[in-house]
Design a protein around this motif. Structure first.
Motif, PDB file in Angstrom:
ATOM      1  N   ARG A   1     -18.100  11.156 -31.368  1.00  0.00           N
ATOM      2  CA  ARG A   1     -18.680  12.402 -30.850  1.00  0.00           C
ATOM      3  C   ARG A   1     -17.809  13.613 -31.132  1.00  0.00           C
ATOM      4  O   ARG A   1     -18.293  14.722 -31.269  1.00  0.00           O
ATOM      5  CB  ARG A   1     -18.942  12.250 -29.361  1.00  0.00           C
ATOM      6  N   LEU A   2     -16.502  13.391 -31.200  1.00  0.00           N
ATOM      7  CA  LEU A   2     -15.592  14.515 -31.416  1.00  0.00           C
ATOM      8  C   LEU A   2     -15.246  14.726 -32.884  1.00  0.00           C
ATOM      9  O   LEU A   2     -14.695  15.757 -33.251  1.00  0.00           O
ATOM     10  CB  LEU A   2     -14.310  14.307 -30.593  1.00  0.00           C
ATOM     11  N   ASN A   3     -15.537  13.740 -33.709  1.00  0.00           N
ATOM     12  CA  ASN A   3     -15.234  13.823 -35.147  1.00  0.00           C
ATOM     13  C   ASN A   3     -16.463  13.366 -35.925  1.00  0.00           C
ATOM     14  O   ASN A   3     -16.438  12.362 -36.611  1.00  0.00           O
ATOM     15  CB  ASN A   3     -14.052  12.900 -35.500  1.00  0.00           C
ATOM     16  N   PRO A   4     -17.574  14.102 -35.823  1.00  0.00           N
ATOM     17  CA  PRO A   4     -18.840  13.594 -36.348  1.00  0.00           C
ATOM     18  C   PRO A   4     -18.847  13.350 -37.850  1.00  0.00           C
ATOM     19  O   PRO A   4     -19.615  12.526 -38.316  1.00  0.00           O
ATOM     20  CB  PRO A   4     -19.850  14.679 -35.958  1.00  0.00           C
ATOM     21  N   THR A   5     -18.006  14.054 -38.596  1.00  0.00           N
ATOM     22  CA  THR A   5     -18.044  13.861 -40.049  1.00  0.00           C
ATOM     23  C   THR A   5     -16.862  13.057 -40.560  1.00  0.00           C
ATOM     24  O   THR A   5     -16.732  12.833 -41.757  1.00  0.00           O
ATOM     25  CB  THR A   5     -18.054  15.218 -40.778  1.00  0.00           C
ATOM     26  N   ALA A   6     -15.975  12.622 -39.646  1.00  0.00           N
ATOM     27  CA  ALA A   6     -14.776  11.899 -40.078  1.00  0.00           C
ATOM     28  C   ALA A   6     -15.150  10.529 -40.626  1.00  0.00           C
ATOM     29  O   ALA A   6     -16.087   9.889 -40.167  1.00  0.00           O
ATOM     30  CB  ALA A   6     -13.809  11.751 -38.905  1.00  0.00           C
ATOM     31  N   SER A   7     -14.400  10.080 -41.604  1.00  0.00           N
ATOM     32  CA  SER A   7     -14.592   8.734 -42.121  1.00  0.00           C
ATOM     33  C   SER A   7     -13.960   7.745 -41.149  1.00  0.00           C
ATOM     34  O   SER A   7     -13.273   8.117 -40.208  1.00  0.00           O
ATOM     35  CB  SER A   7     -13.980   8.606 -43.504  1.00  0.00           C
ATOM     36  N   GLU A   8     -14.193   6.479 -41.386  1.00  0.00           N
ATOM     37  CA  GLU A   8     -13.660   5.439 -40.488  1.00  0.00           C
ATOM     38  C   GLU A   8     -12.161   5.601 -40.306  1.00  0.00           C
ATOM     39  O   GLU A   8     -11.396   5.536 -41.265  1.00  0.00           O
ATOM     40  CB  GLU A   8     -13.967   4.053 -41.095  1.00  0.00           C
TER      41      GLU A   8
ATOM     42  N   ALA B   1     -16.060   2.198 -26.332  1.00  0.00           N
ATOM     43  CA  ALA B   1     -15.794   3.513 -25.749  1.00  0.00           C
ATOM     44  C   ALA B   1     -14.863   4.330 -26.641  1.00  0.00           C
ATOM     45  O   ALA B   1     -15.084   5.529 -26.866  1.00  0.00           O
ATOM     46  CB  ALA B   1     -15.206   3.355 -24.347  1.00  0.00           C
ATOM     47  N   VAL B   2     -13.817   3.683 -27.167  1.00  0.00           N
ATOM     48  CA  VAL B   2     -12.904   4.378 -28.083  1.00  0.00           C
ATOM     49  C   VAL B   2     -13.694   4.937 -29.266  1.00  0.00           C
ATOM     50  O   VAL B   2     -13.582   6.120 -29.622  1.00  0.00           O
ATOM     51  CB  VAL B   2     -11.791   3.414 -28.583  1.00  0.00           C
ATOM     52  N   GLU B   3     -14.513   4.103 -29.850  1.00  0.00           N
ATOM     53  CA  GLU B   3     -15.262   4.533 -31.038  1.00  0.00           C
ATOM     54  C   GLU B   3     -16.330   5.570 -30.690  1.00  0.00           C
ATOM     55  O   GLU B   3     -16.585   6.491 -31.458  1.00  0.00           O
ATOM     56  CB  GLU B   3     -15.900   3.326 -31.737  1.00  0.00           C
ATOM     57  N   GLY B   4     -16.957   5.416 -29.544  1.00  0.00           N
ATOM     58  CA  GLY B   4     -18.000   6.359 -29.142  1.00  0.00           C
ATOM     59  C   GLY B   4     -17.457   7.754 -28.901  1.00  0.00           C
ATOM     60  O   GLY B   4     -18.059   8.754 -29.297  1.00  0.00           O
ATOM     61  N   ILE B   5     -16.303   7.829 -28.256  1.00  0.00           N
ATOM     62  CA  ILE B   5     -15.685   9.133 -28.002  1.00  0.00           C
ATOM     63  C   ILE B   5     -15.208   9.747 -29.315  1.00  0.00           C
ATOM     64  O   ILE B   5     -15.452  10.931 -29.598  1.00  0.00           O
ATOM     65  CB  ILE B   5     -14.516   8.974 -27.000  1.00  0.00           C
TER      66      ILE B   5
END
Ligand code: ZN
Length: 170
Positions: free
Chosen positions: A155-162, A148-152
Motif C-alpha cells: 500500500r505504501l510502495n504501489p509501484t515497487a518491485s518485489e 500484514a508485512v506485505e500488505g502494508i
C-alpha cells in the motif's frame, strides 16, 4: 467542519470540565495539559477540526503534524524534566483525534510501556531464538504476520518491485 456533539470540538469551553488547560494553539492544532492526574505535564494534542481518528488525518493537519508534534513533545519534556515523552493514540473512547503526550521518567513511572496486555514469558522459537511473549495472547501464525508485512508495504510502495525480505523472528 466541527461536530456539535463532540466535547473536543467545544474547544476551551469544556477544558475545565475535562480537567485540562489549553497551553498552545496553532492554525490547526491545540495542546492541552492535565490539571488533575497521576502525572504532571500529561498533555493532549488534538486538531481543531473534527478529525475522528489518526487514520482520517489529511489536509493541513496531516502536513503540519510533524513539526507540531516535535514542538509539543519537546516542551513537555523540558517542562517536566522527563527522560522521554511517550505518545499514545487510541481512538476507541472519543471520536476526535487526540494524542496523549506522556512524560516518562524512571523509576516509578505510572505509564504503560508495552502495548500488549498482561504478563510475559520467554518462548523458544523453532530456530532457537528466544522471544518474550504474552501469557494471554499466543504468537500469531507466521503466514498472517507475513501477509500484514506485505500488505502494508504494497500500500505504501504501489509501484515497487518485489522487495528483499529481511531476516525476522521465526
Ligand atoms: Zn470533534
Amino acid at each position: 467542519m466541527n461536530d456539535s456533539d463532540c466535547v473536543l470540538c467545544a474547544g476551551t469551553a469544556l477544558d475545565g470540565a475535562l480537567m485540562v488547560e489549553e497551553v498552545w494553539r496553532t492554525d490547526t492544532w491545540r495542546l492541552t495539559t492535565a490539571t488533575v492526574g497521576e502525572l504532571a505535564g500529561y498533555s493532549y494534542l488534538s486538531p481543531l477540526r473534527h478529525v475522528p481518528h489518526v487514520t482520517d488525518l489529511d489536509g493541513e493537519e496531516a502536513r503540519s503534524l510533524g513539526g507540531v508534534l516535535a514542538a509539543a513533545t519537546q516542551a513537555v519534556k523540558a517542562a517536566t524534566g522527563a527522560d522521554l515523552v511517550y505518545v499514545y493514540v487510541f481512538g476507541g473512547g472519543l471520536d476526535h483525534l487526540h494524542m496523549h503526550l506522556a512524560p516518562h521518567r524512571e523509576p516509578g513511572s505510572p505509564l504503560q510501556d508495552d502495548p500488549i496486555k498482561g504478563a510475559k514469558h520467554q518462548q523458544t522459537l523453532s530456530d532457537g531464538r528466544e522471544v518474550w511473549v504474552s501469557d494471554r495472547y499466543p504468537l500469531q501464525d507466521r503466514e498472517l504476520m507475513r501477509a500484514a508485512v506485505e500488505g502494508i508495504r504494497a500500500r505504501l510502495n504501489p509501484t515497487a518491485s518485489e522487495p528483499e525480505r529481511s531476516e525476522d523472528l521465526g
